[in-house]
Design an enzyme around this catalytic site. Structure first.
Site, PDB file in Angstrom:
ATOM      1  N   SER A  12       0.607  -1.159  -0.016  1.00 50.12           N
ATOM      2  CA  SER A  12       0.032   0.102   0.025  1.00 50.12           C
ATOM      3  C   SER A  12       0.845   1.168  -0.128  1.00 50.12           C
ATOM      4  CB  SER A  12      -0.912   0.075   1.332  1.00 50.12           C
ATOM      5  OG  SER A  12      -0.220  -0.249   2.573  1.00 50.12           O
ATOM      6  N   GLY A  41      -1.759  -4.342   1.176  1.00 52.83           N
ATOM      7  CA  GLY A  41      -1.996  -5.417   1.983  1.00 52.83           C
ATOM      8  C   GLY A  41      -1.125  -6.673   1.768  1.00 52.83           C
ATOM      9  N   ASN A  53       3.931  -5.107   5.919  1.00 52.76           N
ATOM     10  CA  ASN A  53       2.765  -6.081   6.134  1.00 52.76           C
ATOM     11  C   ASN A  53       3.276  -7.155   6.966  1.00 52.76           C
ATOM     12  OD1 ASN A  53       0.442  -4.484   5.430  1.00 52.76           O
ATOM     13  ND2 ASN A  53       1.233  -4.826   3.101  1.00 52.76           N
ATOM     14  N   ASP A 107      -4.145   7.310  10.100  1.00 50.41           N
ATOM     15  CA  ASP A 107      -3.723   6.062  10.575  1.00 50.41           C
ATOM     16  C   ASP A 107      -2.235   6.093  11.024  1.00 50.41           C
ATOM     17  OD1 ASP A 107      -2.196   6.057   8.215  1.00 50.41           O
ATOM     18  OD2 ASP A 107      -3.608   4.385   7.318  1.00 50.41           O
ATOM     19  N   HIS A 159       0.492   5.480   6.478  1.00 48.75           N
ATOM     20  CA  HIS A 159       0.468   5.956   4.922  1.00 48.75           C
ATOM     21  C   HIS A 159       0.552   7.366   4.690  1.00 48.75           C
ATOM     22  CE1 HIS A 159      -1.791   2.042   5.300  1.00 48.75           C
ATOM     23  NE2 HIS A 159      -0.990   1.774   4.249  1.00 48.75           N
TER      24      HIS A 159
END
Length: 199
Positions: A28, A65, A94, A175, A178
């Protein structure tokens, strides 16, 4: 219409013929998370490289992801389809967020490097760091995986762009993981400056 299509095909072919192709295998952080794909840094990278005298066609094969294992599974078809000259590997975040065993991460990344070379392409590895969710020991060991692979496999290692981005709150999404759309031009320029010598 036919003449216009022919012209487009000729220009596209000329671009591929005279330049090189860079495939970005990422997650991502490279896939344009929650933004139009044309705003993501890989979409801006070709222009940044052109300003440095590099004629490079950039193919963004990043999927939000994805783990290193996901990237490894997708890699053979991507190499067969695009036949890139260079592959930038931006994977592992991830794996870290899910607390995967580091031996698995290292094995996957090393296999990705080997498969890229077997197809006659050049690998470039991006350093990844993760949040200390699983303690300082895991975080430190995670970060060491990348220079270990770089040294043992002889693959170029470039810095993690997020290290600079997180210092600017306005460049990070709520978050905390990102980068925002506003950070993408800077990331493109940063990555271009790091990889241009290897292209």
């Amino acid at each position: 219409m036919i003449r216009l299509l022919s012209l487009v095909l000729v220009v596209t072919f000329s671009s591929y013929a005279s330049g090189s192709t860079l495939l970005i295998l990422g997650d991502s952080l490279s896939a344009g998370y929650q933004m139009p794909i044309e705003k993501a840094w890989p979409s801006l990278l070709s222009q940044s490289l052109q300003e440095k005298g590099k004629n490079v066609t950039v193919i963004n094969a990043s999927i939000s992801g994805d783990t290193s294992g996901n990237g490894l599974m997708r890699l053979p078809l991507l190499l067969q389809k695009h036949k890139p000259d260079t592959v930038l590997i931006e994977l592992g975040a991830n794996d870290g967020l899910r607390g995967f065993p580091l031996k698995v991460l290292q094995s996957n990344l090393s296999t990705i490097v080997r498969k890229i070379r077997e197809e006659g392409s050049k690998p470039i590895l991006m350093q990844i760091h993760v949040l200390p969710n699983y303690g300082k020991r895991y975080t430190a060991a995670f970060s060491k995986v990348y220079p270990t692979i770089s040294n043992s496999d002889g693959v170029p290692l470039i810095p993690f762009f997020l290290e600079k981005v997180v210092t600017k709150p306005e460049w990070m999404m709520p978050d905390g993981l990102h980068p925002t759309e506003h950070a993408q031009p800077w990331i493109a320029e940063f990555v271009a400056s790091q990889i241009s010598e290897y292209l």
